[in-house]
Enzyme design. Structure first.
Site, mmCIF file in Angstrom:
data_model
loop_
_atom_site.group_PDB
_atom_site.id
_atom_site.type_symbol
_atom_site.label_atom_id
_atom_site.label_comp_id
_atom_site.label_asym_id
_atom_site.label_seq_id
_atom_site.Cartn_x
_atom_site.Cartn_y
_atom_site.Cartn_z
ATOM 1 N N ASP A 48 37.029 28.802 4.213
ATOM 2 C CA ASP A 48 37.876 29.309 3.136
ATOM 3 C C ASP A 48 39.329 29.101 3.587
ATOM 4 O O ASP A 48 39.605 28.870 4.767
ATOM 5 C CB ASP A 48 37.585 30.776 2.810
ATOM 6 C CG ASP A 48 38.045 31.118 1.377
ATOM 7 O OD1 ASP A 48 38.919 30.397 0.848
ATOM 8 O OD2 ASP A 48 37.550 32.096 0.790
HETATM 9 C C1 BGC Z 1 39.351 31.580 -2.233
HETATM 10 C C2 BGC Z 1 38.409 30.418 -2.450
HETATM 11 C C3 BGC Z 1 39.165 29.281 -3.058
HETATM 12 C C4 BGC Z 1 40.302 28.903 -2.124
HETATM 13 C C5 BGC Z 1 41.123 27.738 -2.596
HETATM 14 C C6 BGC Z 1 40.598 31.187 -1.470
HETATM 15 O O1 BGC Z 1 41.544 32.189 -1.512
HETATM 16 O O2 BGC Z 1 38.674 32.627 -1.578
HETATM 17 O O3 BGC Z 1 37.348 30.809 -3.270
HETATM 18 O O4 BGC Z 1 38.309 28.223 -3.294
HETATM 19 O O5 BGC Z 1 41.171 30.024 -1.992
HETATM 20 O O6 BGC Z 1 41.864 28.065 -3.702
#
Ligand code: BGC
Length: 716
Positions: free
Chosen positions: A257
């Site tokens: 993540d």
């Molecule tokens: C989220 C993800 C997301 C990523 C990119 C993170 O803050 O938890 O689900 O895909 O950001 O935007």
């Protein structure tokens, strides 16, 4: 076309005409040869972010950057390389209903339609990976991201996720199932350590992910922010190496993540393949300083880390690039913002909106209704850009008010009053309530559109609240003084319908007994208002079913009663164990407001005549379903299993098969549902595996977890 797209187009052209990769695009051998031609620096360049949503790529070898985009229900607005929203690009596309709306359809084929739309739009926008589906278990109604997720039940998740992933990947785009694993709250998501039994992990929290990998063949998976048993999920040896890669044989890419990597050695050794994140706002931490960047080069050069560790990661990336035709330059164009995509969005909303209550058959509204008072700011609010990383710039968004205006007969008048204000800390507003009451008095029916919202200013992530990333709801209470509004309007007009938007349960106790009709509309996408209006007016017969239980109050919920939330000393213990959602309510005798699987129709169905046949360790169930009413419609046959004398404590019932059946009035069908051997198993901690216990089992058939109309026993 923005500069990124021009770059992609040029890159594709060069791959198409000249590159090494183009000549031999398909085999592992090709991948090995590519690997041999790479310098260590180039390899490392592929395993960390080089911009907000992409890795660097190696142009001299015809290897393009891996370009990713959120999110679960549409291709996200363009953020450029630097997180600054691109203004001059055409990124207004299809805004699909959110994950829980899809799950509420209980229609497996719609998962595929959903994924197909996403895959096509991602391809059109030059993306390689779509960062969805989000399939974390709905453990508490408070989780701000429940709207993106699917269900509290692992089987429902597994069945819906398979179609979604295949739909995306059949377009040559990779899906990215997230967030692996045990990421069940947003509050403190970047600090907490989740503790749960191995049984809860295996029976509840992992099956969706396992299906995504072993049955749907997902190409990429995203590690979660939180810790699991003391180690960060995005580089958790047990989750990533032992379970995902070894046990399940995952050959694809593990993506962290964004900003979820905390340690170079752990990330290298514990299964992380790409570190994503951003350096925005943190010039002290630019991309070369990422954990999986320059430090890795030094460690390999010093002999502290074997280069084979890096090679394995690069091999995985190349394998997926090859599989998705990124190396061959053979991609066919996608499709964007088409009428067909909008129709899919509408269909999912029509099948996902749930009719919770309908006394006196108040719904559907008949042609004799001449005036409707629509009340509530949610009736005019657009949601596509709300909620955090799942934000989508919709080509258009039909709100509930517009949907009704477009769908009612010409002689029906509609008035609108705001009822409440969606602003931070707003409480009941007497003048807005008085205005709504006056409108309701004059109308044949009142429709209050309320419930949750994505935030106060849904265009700004920083202002998100309630149903939103990085935040949980403070409680289950209706915000903005809506309870007072509903109570006042129902006094003024007994024909009041409450439509609830949002990612899940809200406390309805103050008015539920007075209000005759309640509809759960979730966040139903760009055609949500159309779908809702067509349901209210009876042009569509509702067939959605709750994919999660709606408790009466927060303290009724197993995670809050037995488990911990949000944390104690940085740790959250899931002491409720496997008793999540209806597994808790049923087994512990707690009556929810609306049960898992509940959802009404304008017609009636009869499910009866359950018979069972053993086929080895499997059971084939046969059941008769009849539409006994006067309107065509669809019903979901739900099969639950109960072990009569379990050796360990088991839930009173667990969903093990379901089928959505469409029937004309008076039509009857015999439906067969297979219960595989796993439907009877539980995870035995002493044996460290799933165990099939001989004995007697009840098979329960019904149209909701609390409405079982046929049952039969079987000895296994
Ligand atoms: C989220 C993800 C997301 C990523 C990119 C993170 O803050 O938890 O689900 O895909 O950001 O935007």
């Amino acid at each position: 076309m923005n500069s990124k797209w021009i770059y992609i187009a040029l890159c594709t052209l060069s791959i198409g005409n000249h590159s090494f990769a183009q000549k031999k695009a398909t085999s592992e051998q090709t991948i090995e040869k590519l690997l041999q031609r790479m310098t260590l620096q180039e390899k490392v360049q592929m395993i960390h972010a080089n911009s907000s949503f992409a890795t660097a790529g190696i142009p001299r070898l015809g290897i393009p950057p891996l370009i990713m985009s959120d999110g679960p229900h549409g291709v996200r607005v363009e953020h450029g390389n630097d997180w600054i929203v691109d203004k001059n690009v055409n990124d207004s596309g299809t805004y699909l209903p959110t994950g829980n709306t899809l799950a509420a359809t209980w229609n497996k084929s719609l998962g595929y339609s959903f994924g197909t739309v996403l895959g096509k739009e991602a391809k059109y926008r030059g993306k390689d990976v779509i960062l969805g589906p989000g399939i974390n278990i709905i453990r508490t109604p408070l989780n701000g991201r429940n709207f993106e997720y699917l269900s509290e039940d692992p089987l429902l998740i597994s069945k819906m996720v398979t179609g979604y992933i295949k739909g995306v990947q059949d377009q040559g785009i990779s899906a990215c199932v997230k967030h692996f694993a045990a990421n069940n709250q947003e509050i403190q998501r970047t600090s907490i350590n989740v503790q749960m039994s191995e049984r809860a992990l295996r029976e509840i929290y992992l099956p969706g992910f396992k299906t995504a990998v072993t049955e749907a063949g997902v190409n990429t998976i995203m590690g979660a922010y939180n810790k699991f048993r003391g180690q960060w999920c995005s580089h958790n040896n047990y989750l990533l190496n032992q379970i995902l890669k070894k046990e399940w044989g995952f050959k694809g890419i593990v993506i962290s993540d964004w900003g979820a990597v905390h340690n170079t050695t752990e990330a290298l050794m514990n299964g992380t393949d790409i570190e994503m994140g951003t350096d925005i706002g943190s010039p002290a931490f630019p991309y070369p300083q990422f954990y999986m960047a320059d430090t890795v080069v030094k460690l390999v050069q010093n002999g502290q880390i074997a280069e084979s560790i890096v090679n394995d990661k690069v091999r995985r990336i190349l394998r997926i690039m090859n599989k998705t035709h990124m190396l061959g330059g053979k991609r066919i164009p996608g499709a964007y913002a088409t009428k067909t995509h909008q129709q899919v969005a509408q269909k999912i909303a029509e099948e996902g909106i749930v009719l919770l209550k309908n006394e006196r058959n108040l719904l559907p509204l008949t042609n004799t209704i001449q005036s409707i008072a629509v009340i509530g700011e949610n009736a005019v609010r657009k949601n596509a850009m709300g909620g955090g990383s799942s934000q989508v710039k919709a080509t258009y968004e039909i709100t509930p008010l517009v949907g009704l205006q477009q769908q009612v007969p010409h002689n029906t008048t509609i008035t609108y009053s705001k009822g409440y204000s969606i602003v931070r800390n707003a409480t009941a507003d007497t003048s807005l309530i008085n205005e709504a009451v006056a409108a309701a008095k004059k109308a044949d029916v009142a429709i209050i559109v309320g419930g949750w919202v994505h935030g106060y200013d849904y265009t700004k992530w920083s202002d998100n609240a309630y149903d939103a990333e990085d935040t949980d709801k403070p409680d289950m209470n209706m915000p903005f003084g809506q309870d007072a509004l509903i109570k006042a309007v129902i006094q003024a007009n007994p024909n009041t319908i409450v439509v609830l938007m949002g990612g899940g349960a809200i406390d309805m106790r103050q008015w539920i007994h007075q209000v005759p009709a309640i509809v759960q509309a979730w966040y139903p996408g760009m055609e949500g208002g159309t779908a809702l209006a067509r349901i209210l007016l009876g042009k569509v017969n509702p067939s959605g079913k709750l994919p999660m239980s709606f408790p009466k109050q927060l303290s009724d919920c197993g995670a809050h009663k037995l488990g911990e939330y949000p944390s104690k000393n940085g740790e959250v213990r899931y002491n409720e164990d496997i008793f999540v959602g209806y597994r808790y309510y049923d087994t512990y005798g707690v009556t929810p407001q609306f049960a898992f699987g509940h959802g009404l129709s304008y017609t009636q169905f009869n499910i009866s005549g359950l018979s069972l046949k053993k086929i080895g360790k499997q059971v084939m169930a046969s059941v008769t379903i009849r539409n006994t009413g006067t309107m065509a419609g669809a019903e979901v046959i739900q099969l639950y299993v109960n072990e009569v004398k379990p050796v360990v404590k088991r839930p009173t019932k667990e969903l093990k098969a379901f089928e959505k059946v469409f029937l004309a009035p008076g039509q009857q069908k015999q439906v067969q549902l297979l219960l595989p051997a796993e439907a009877f198993e539980y995870y035995s901690e002493p044996h460290k595996k799933f165990v099939h216990q001989p004995g007697q089992y009840w098979i329960l058939a019904g149209n909701s977890s609390d409405k079982i109309t046929a049952k039969a026993a079987i000895q296994l």
